[in-house]
Write a protein that holds these residues in place. Structure first.
Motif, PDB file in Angstrom:
ATOM      1  N   ALA A 134       0.901  -1.064  -0.014  1.00 17.83           N
ATOM      2  CA  ALA A 134       0.155   0.148  -0.078  1.00 17.83           C
ATOM      3  C   ALA A 134       0.807   1.035  -0.211  1.00 17.83           C
ATOM      4  N   LEU A 135       0.607   2.265  -0.947  1.00 16.29           N
ATOM      5  CA  LEU A 135       1.449   3.433  -1.041  1.00 16.29           C
ATOM      6  C   LEU A 135       0.865   4.604  -0.374  1.00 16.29           C
ATOM      7  N   PRO A 136       1.310   5.504   0.136  1.00 13.57           N
ATOM      8  CA  PRO A 136       0.854   6.547   0.534  1.00 13.57           C
ATOM      9  C   PRO A 136       0.194   7.376  -0.590  1.00 13.57           C
ATOM     10  N   THR A 137      -1.049   7.859  -0.583  1.00 12.14           N
ATOM     11  CA  THR A 137      -1.801   8.565  -1.338  1.00 12.14           C
ATOM     12  C   THR A 137      -1.568  10.009  -1.617  1.00 12.14           C
ATOM     13  N   ASP A 138      -0.334  10.767  -0.874  1.00 12.72           N
ATOM     14  CA  ASP A 138      -0.070  12.166  -1.250  1.00 12.72           C
ATOM     15  C   ASP A 138       0.146  12.288  -2.506  1.00 12.72           C
ATOM     16  N   PHE A 166       3.785  11.866  -3.879  1.00 13.22           N
ATOM     17  CA  PHE A 166       4.340  10.629  -3.718  1.00 13.22           C
ATOM     18  C   PHE A 166       4.287   9.612  -5.059  1.00 13.22           C
ATOM     19  N   GLN A 180       3.580   7.163  -7.670  1.00 13.63           N
ATOM     20  CA  GLN A 180       2.680   6.004  -7.666  1.00 13.63           C
ATOM     21  C   GLN A 180       2.871   5.029  -8.871  1.00 13.63           C
TER      22      GLN A 180
END
Length: 200
Positions: free
Chosen positions: A155-159, A162, A164
């Protein structure tokens, strides 16, 4: 964990190899290798006529030298269609089913049948450890999200700042399961051979 009848059967299962491995206390290579090469080979020859040697490599290094050696520990027996293989070793036995994988029932039936041949041939006692491994290969459209195809994924940060676009990843998770067992999940991208697809 659920029982077999609670899981759906997929006609196009992504399993490229399923392996059942049974470990035993090491036997004497001097006598066991000869028995595996003759008695066991004759017993499985109708279904597994292709025989290859199997061994391990040892490396040792000193302050100014390094040496490498190899030791034969068993044999690999393959079916003519390349879909099944047996690994008969001085310290255990393994059965492999390659794609296309059908279902658990015929897989475990053949593993049990050939294990009994191995056990009778070398007079082995009960296994000291049992391992089950499946290797799955999923081909996904390039640009698609992993969560559309997988239930477990990084799971990647949704900032907004950041990145993707994942170009490669490796992930391992170990679980404790019933009766003192362990379950290990490893995931990652594979070398892709299909244009506009991502293989995991």
């Amino acid at each position: 964990m659920g029982t077999l009848d609670q899981f759906p059967h997929f006609s196009g299962a992504p399993i490229v190899e399923a392996v059942l491995n049974l470990q035993i206390s090491p036997l004497s290579p001097d006598t066991t290798l000869g028995v595996l090469s003759s008695d066991f080979a004759r017993a499985v020859e109708p279904d597994y006529p292709i025989k290859q040697t199997f061994g391990s490599i040892t490396l040792s290094a000193g302050p100014s030298t390094a040496t490498a050696g190899s030791q034969q520990t068993g044999f690999v027996f393959r079916s003519t269609d390349g879909r099944r293989a047996l690994q008969a070793r001085i310290d255990g036995f393994a059965f492999s089913q390659f794609a296309p994988y059908e279902s658990w029932e015929p897989f475990v039936a053949e593993a049990r049948r050939t294990w009994e041949v191995y056990r009778e041939t070398v007079a082995a006692v009960e296994p000291t450890a049992i391992g089950m491994r499946t290797i799955n290969s999923l081909s996904m459209p390039a640009g698609s999200t992993m969560e559309s195809y997988l239930r477990v994924y990084p799971a990647l940060p949704t900032d907004a700042d950041f990145p993707q676009s994942v170009v490669n990843f490796a992930m391992r998770v170990d679980f404790q399961v019933e009766h003192g067992g362990k379950f290990q999940m490893q995931m990652g991208y594979l070398i892709n051979t299909v244009p506009d697809r991502v293989t995991s």
